[in-house]
Structures are given as structure tokens and as C-alpha cells.
Design an enzyme around this catalytic site. Sequence first.
Site, short mmCIF file in Angstrom:
data_model
loop_
_atom_site.label_atom_id
_atom_site.label_comp_id
_atom_site.label_asym_id
_atom_site.label_seq_id
_atom_site.Cartn_x
_atom_site.Cartn_y
_atom_site.Cartn_z
NE ARG A 30 12.36 2.60 2.28
CZ ARG A 30 11.88 1.35 1.76
NH1 ARG A 30 12.77 0.53 1.25
NH2 ARG A 30 10.54 1.09 1.71
CG HIS A 53 11.74 1.16 6.74
ND1 HIS A 53 11.15 0.54 5.85
CD2 HIS A 53 11.30 2.59 6.47
CE1 HIS A 53 10.61 1.40 4.82
NE2 HIS A 53 10.68 2.51 5.46
CG HIS A 58 11.25 10.30 -0.16
ND1 HIS A 58 9.87 10.04 -0.24
CD2 HIS A 58 11.97 9.23 0.77
CE1 HIS A 58 9.56 8.93 0.34
NE2 HIS A 58 10.80 8.51 1.28
CG ASN A 61 10.85 -3.03 5.86
OD1 ASN A 61 11.22 -1.92 5.71
ND2 ASN A 61 10.61 -3.79 6.93
C1 HEM Z 1 6.06 9.89 4.52
C2 HEM Z 1 5.83 8.59 4.28
C3 HEM Z 1 6.94 7.80 3.43
C4 HEM Z 1 6.56 6.74 2.63
C5 HEM Z 1 5.13 6.61 2.27
C6 HEM Z 1 7.96 6.34 2.08
C7 HEM Z 1 8.00 5.55 1.08
C8 HEM Z 1 9.02 4.78 0.48
C9 HEM Z 1 9.02 3.99 -0.58
C10 HEM Z 1 8.11 3.45 -1.17
C11 HEM Z 1 10.38 3.91 -1.05
C12 HEM Z 1 11.02 3.14 -2.19
C13 HEM Z 1 11.75 2.00 -1.54
C14 HEM Z 1 12.10 1.05 -2.77
O1 HEM Z 1 11.14 0.56 -3.58
O2 HEM Z 1 13.28 0.52 -2.73
C15 HEM Z 1 10.92 4.85 -0.02
C16 HEM Z 1 12.43 5.32 -0.34
C17 HEM Z 1 13.32 5.85 0.69
N1 HEM Z 1 12.65 6.46 1.57
FE1 HEM Z 1 10.84 6.73 2.19
N2 HEM Z 1 8.93 7.01 2.61
C18 HEM Z 1 8.26 7.84 3.75
C19 HEM Z 1 9.01 8.66 4.63
C20 HEM Z 1 10.43 8.39 4.66
C21 HEM Z 1 11.25 8.90 5.89
C22 HEM Z 1 10.56 9.60 7.03
C23 HEM Z 1 12.55 8.59 5.64
C24 HEM Z 1 13.76 9.00 6.44
C25 HEM Z 1 13.86 9.82 7.18
C26 HEM Z 1 12.49 7.84 4.24
C27 HEM Z 1 13.72 7.76 3.65
C28 HEM Z 1 13.85 7.12 2.21
C29 HEM Z 1 15.05 7.00 1.38
C30 HEM Z 1 16.15 7.43 1.76
C31 HEM Z 1 14.73 6.14 0.68
C32 HEM Z 1 15.64 5.78 -0.45
C33 HEM Z 1 15.89 4.35 -0.17
C34 HEM Z 1 17.03 3.59 -0.97
O3 HEM Z 1 17.65 4.36 -2.01
O4 HEM Z 1 17.26 2.54 -0.81
N3 HEM Z 1 11.17 8.09 3.83
N4 HEM Z 1 10.39 5.52 0.61
#
Ligand code: HEM
Length: 326
Positions: free
Chosen positions: A63, A67, A193, A95
Site C-alpha cells: 500500500r 500511496h 487487496h 491515509n
Molecule cells: C482501487 C482503489 C482503491 C481503494 C479505494 C483502496 C482503498 C483502501 C482502503 C480504504 C484500505 C484500508 C486501509 C486501512 O483502513 O488500514 C486499503 C488497504 C490496502 N490497499 Fe487499497 N485501495 C485501492 C487500491 C489499491 C491499490 C492499487 C493497491 C496497491 C497496488 C492497494 C493496496 C492496499 C493494501 C495492500 C492494503 C492493506 C493495507 C494494510 O494491510 O495495512 N490498494 N485500500
Amino acid sequence: MGSARFSLVLLVSYVLLVATNTGAAGLYPTFYSQTCPSVATVVKQEVAKILGKDRNLAGAFVRLQFHDCWVNGCDGSVLLASTAGNSAEVDANTNFRIRGQSQINKIKAAVEAKCPQTVSCADIIALAAREAVVQTGGKTWSVPLGRRDSRVSVARDADANLPFPVLSFDGLVQNFAKKGFNAREMVVLSGSHTIGRTHCNGVAPNLYNFTGKDSLTDTNPNLDVSFANGLKKRCPKGNRVNLVAMDKTKNKFDQGYYKQVLAHKGVFITDDALITTAAGLSAVQEFAKPGSSFFTEFAAAMQKMSKLSPLTGTDGEIRKKCQFVN
Ligand code: HEM
Ligand SMILES: *[C@@H]1O[C@H](CO)[C@@H](O)[C@H](O)[C@H]1NC(C)=O
């Protein structure tokens, strides 16, 4: 053709090939081969140590690349702390409770011990994201290097560029198009995800504010009912901080995310949105199938993302500590 001329043709094609393969000006995998040849190994070992203690941190690294790169390019700006006069990206809504910064600091310290003030924090993010994917079961890619770190990080830039988890399929397509990614690449990158976790903050709109009514019953009607009820137990209305796994196999980089989305078990509005159009649905179905090209397409898309408008040459700096400008 004379052999001299033939060699010239070979040389020119080689130069063209190298130029097109490196993509972004100045980034190439061997950037540190003279100045810090061990950097990739050090990052690999440090990530292995960190994941050895908590495998779920893989999500944090992946992530962080997204970001970082989505906001004014891959320049380490996501890591800078806010200061008295400036709210930095890290404190943007998009974030919310982002993590992994202290682990990146550890990796950076290990790299600094080998090669002082040589490797940028932006490059460390890109290498750590690759390691996180590979060490949890994904396919590898070569990471072009040579990014430099920015001295600027502004919260509102993050919220102006990163997608909020309430977008429709078209909203997602538009967000990714601004960075040069097509709808299929958007679906591929959403596959990240498959690892990590979320806070209820991002899940709540899917449960309680799907149409903007902000009520206990304003739940995304596409969701599997028992899945939605389970999520509501985990995330009671108003709770922002409880944790939810991104998918059933949250520590494994696999195709589970797509299977879950197909089963109407997407945690975010934006996960479920992938199957609300014919194009999105067919891509999700394809990536859910055994032997699909998800892993290779994901690796290619991450490499492409890592080349988004980096600082190179003498622009920016090599930060000593990733949270602070020098
Ligand atoms: C398509 C649009 C996307 C949205 C709306 C989105 C939104 C989110 C949100 C709201 C979270 C939760 C964060 C939290 O509460 O800790 C999250 C987690 C995450 N996102 Fe996305 N995301 C998107 C695309 C992506 C992309 C493109 C990547 C990387 C290539 C990504 C990788 C991740 C990962 C790995 C997590 C888990 C983070 C953790 O374990 O701390 N996301 N995302
Ligand atoms: C619910 O959604 C509406 C419209 O999308 C938005 O204006 C409002 O701020 C949201 N409420 C909450 C509590 O998130």
C-alpha cells in the site's frame, strides 16, 4: 552489410531497447551497482525479518508504494511527518492509520549502515513492496531504481489523488486513467487487496452509507447478506478503528480476493464495484481462474506504477531519515 555498420545497427538497437525498457528517465535496476550493490539483498532480508514476526505487514508495504506513487510520483513523500506549519500526506483522510513507516525506517537504517546517504527512501519503498509481494506468494518484477526523495508532502495532495473507497466503477476508471492506467490494470492492481487489513473506517460506507442515507440499513444491496451481517458485528455503526481482514487468506498473495468479490464479499464499495460492469466482471472472473495471468499482470502493473514521475538526477535529496527532510 559491412561488419562495422552491422555493429552500429546492433549498438543503436541495443540503446533503443535499454531506453524503452527503463521507461522513466534515469531509473534502471542497476542504478546502485557501484554505490550500493547489496541494497536489494538488504531490503529482501529486512523484509523477511519483519514478515517473519508479522506476515500481515506485507500489505503495509504494498500500500505504501501505491500511496507514494499516486501522489506527485514515487518520491517518498508519503513517509514525511507533518510539521508545525504543514499537514503532510500521512495525515490525509485517504491515509487513515496508514502503517509500515516504522518498518521502512528499520530497513532504511540497515541500508544506511551499508551505504550511508546513498539510497532514497522512495527506492526502499519500491523494493520493499516487491519483496512483500514475492515473500507472500506473488510473482517478482525488476525494480527500476534511482528515485530521489521529495522535500514536500501535503495532505490535500493525497486526498486529491488517491481513491476514496466509495467510488463507482467509472470513478475508479477515471482515477486510474489520470495516472495512465486502464480499466484492466485498475482491476489487476485492486487484486493487492488479497493481503493486509482494513479499519472499519473504510468498510462503513459499504454497510451504513451506501446511498448516502447514513443509516443502519443503508447497506450495499449487492453484498452477500450473511457476509454483510458478519461485517456489521465487526464494525458497528460509528466504529472506525476495528480491524477487518482484506480477504480470507489475508497473509497470502493469491487469487482469493477475486473469488471473494465474485461471491459478493467485497469489504469496500470499490471492491464490489469491480463486478458492476460487464468489462469489470469479466476481468474479475478471468483473474479468479486457476492459472490466470493475474500474477504476471500484477507484477507488470506494479513496475509501471513504480515509474510514475520520479525525482531523478539532482532533484530532491537522499533523505537520511525517511520521516524528515535533511
Ligand atoms: C482501487 C482503489 C482503491 C481503494 C479505494 C483502496 C482503498 C483502501 C482502503 C480504504 C484500505 C484500508 C486501509 C486501512 O483502513 O488500514 C486499503 C488497504 C490496502 N490497499 Fe487499497 N485501495 C485501492 C487500491 C489499491 C491499490 C492499487 C493497491 C496497491 C497496488 C492497494 C493496496 C492496499 C493494501 C495492500 C492494503 C492493506 C493495507 C494494510 O494491510 O495495512 N490498494 N485500500
Ligand atoms: C454518507 O454519504 C454522503 C453522500 O455520499 C456523504 O455526503 C456523507 O458525508 C456520508 N456520511 C458519512 C457518515 O460518511
